[in-house]
Design an enzyme around this catalytic site. Sequence first.
Site, PDB file in Angstrom:
ATOM      1  N   ASP A 120       0.831  -1.212   0.000  1.00  0.00           N
ATOM      2  CA  ASP A 120       0.000   0.000   0.000  1.00  0.00           C
ATOM      3  C   ASP A 120       0.865   1.262   0.000  1.00  0.00           C
ATOM      4  O   ASP A 120       1.855   1.351   0.733  1.00  0.00           O
ATOM      5  CB  ASP A 120      -0.889   0.031   1.237  1.00  0.00           C
ATOM      6  N   ASP A 152      -3.870  -0.200  -3.602  1.00  0.00           N
ATOM      7  CA  ASP A 152      -4.140   0.856  -2.625  1.00  0.00           C
ATOM      8  C   ASP A 152      -3.201   2.043  -2.843  1.00  0.00           C
ATOM      9  O   ASP A 152      -2.338   2.354  -2.019  1.00  0.00           O
ATOM     10  CB  ASP A 152      -4.046   0.334  -1.186  1.00  0.00           C
ATOM     11  N   ASN A 184      -8.359  -2.792  -2.650  1.00  0.00           N
ATOM     12  CA  ASN A 184      -9.755  -2.483  -2.318  1.00  0.00           C
ATOM     13  C   ASN A 184     -10.049  -0.984  -2.405  1.00  0.00           C
ATOM     14  O   ASN A 184     -11.202  -0.579  -2.571  1.00  0.00           O
ATOM     15  CB  ASN A 184     -10.094  -3.004  -0.919  1.00  0.00           C
ATOM     16  N   HIS A 185      -9.016  -0.129  -2.339  1.00  0.00           N
ATOM     17  CA  HIS A 185      -9.248   1.311  -2.482  1.00  0.00           C
ATOM     18  C   HIS A 185      -9.332   1.737  -3.944  1.00  0.00           C
ATOM     19  O   HIS A 185      -9.633   2.904  -4.211  1.00  0.00           O
ATOM     20  CB  HIS A 185      -8.160   2.102  -1.757  1.00  0.00           C
ATOM     21  N   HIS A 243      -3.374  -8.260  -3.654  1.00  0.00           N
ATOM     22  CA  HIS A 243      -3.516  -7.209  -2.646  1.00  0.00           C
ATOM     23  C   HIS A 243      -3.956  -7.777  -1.300  1.00  0.00           C
ATOM     24  O   HIS A 243      -3.327  -7.523  -0.277  1.00  0.00           O
ATOM     25  CB  HIS A 243      -4.516  -6.147  -3.094  1.00  0.00           C
ATOM     26  N   HIS A 341      -2.323  -4.804   2.142  1.00  0.00           N
ATOM     27  CA  HIS A 341      -3.652  -4.657   2.744  1.00  0.00           C
ATOM     28  C   HIS A 341      -3.662  -4.411   4.253  1.00  0.00           C
ATOM     29  O   HIS A 341      -4.617  -3.842   4.776  1.00  0.00           O
ATOM     30  CB  HIS A 341      -4.479  -5.911   2.419  1.00  0.00           C
TER      31      HIS A 341
END
Length: 379
Positions: A120, A152, A184-185, A243, A341
């Site tokens: 990330d 991310d 997920n972002h 991720h 993550h």
Amino acid sequence: KQQQKQQKPQQRNQDHPLSPHAMNVGSRDRRSIQRERIGRNASIATRKVLDNLAVQPAAPLSNTVQRILDMFQHPTQHMDYLNSEKFANDLLKLTKSVKKILENEPRVVYLQSPCYVFGDIHGNLEDLHFFSDNIWRLGMSLTPGNFVFLGDYVDRGMNCLETVAFLLSMKQQLPQKVFLLRGNHETRDVNGWEEHYAERSYIWQCRNRFGDDLGYRVWEACNSVFDRLPLAAVIDQDIFCVHGGIPRPVSSITTRIQDILSVSKVAGINPPYEHEDDRYQQVASDCIWSDPASEEQEMSSVNPDTGYGESLRGGGAICFGNKAVSDFLAEQDFSYIMRAHEAHADGVAISKEARVFTVFSTSQDHNQGAHAMAGCMLV
């Protein structure tokens, strides 16, 4: 003699200037080191392999990419550009060209080592500068090996637009060398959640920088790129990179890699498009949202038959235990899983009998303390 002793440390610092971003790089007295210096490449043998690799020639820089690279090198000198419609239009042009590149990539990309793997980033330009100053000092094009980013890129940090612009520029310039996976972002439900992240949300930063109309267009154009990002990478047919984690199987007659490859070429995930199959939307969601189960979860909530359990994140997210890891690695004949993550103050963590590596590449905005580090792994 006393005067000479006082001058020597100053001379060493002049011989080895450090970037202002390189706050965690240490210096040692060369007189105390008798053997060949190893440095950041982990071993002399690894370094020799890297040095002997043929470097891919880079395509000529477009004006758009050149402006973005100049901005990345000296952001404080380009504040007018960063707040201008020109920067917004450069981003819109960049998203169009990168979308075409990503549409020709499979959902799982296969790579050969050496690879630098990053977790990330979350709009943290300072740590991204640190990596630039210490890993690709001469530029990515002149650095042997591939670069894999595990997702991310936006939210939480305050330089999301600069981060996205730089990474997309590198993808356009070096499409066979730079690989951007989806986190997920990189979904509209998360990076558009202004009520939760406020000024740290990507949509807020787009609108604040460019105004409501143009800002929304930039945000949507970037999400259109995110819809096309691959979900996983495999290094040397042995290391699975993702991720979040390993998805639940769709059926008994397909492998998990086949399941990921079957995810729609253009997938919103959260929220999904109408054309997305529910089964493969679950596969994609598991890839970007899941976590390794804690020891407590292994004992209490992980299903012993499947190796999966409910995640503490809620919202349908899952955790995967030792059995799920063993089944997946045996199914694919892999040895390790590399994922991101989860924030870790050390930048890197291991779990599941040292078969799962978590790498986190921002030291800020995650309540890990003043001494938190940003991690990177070299395969």
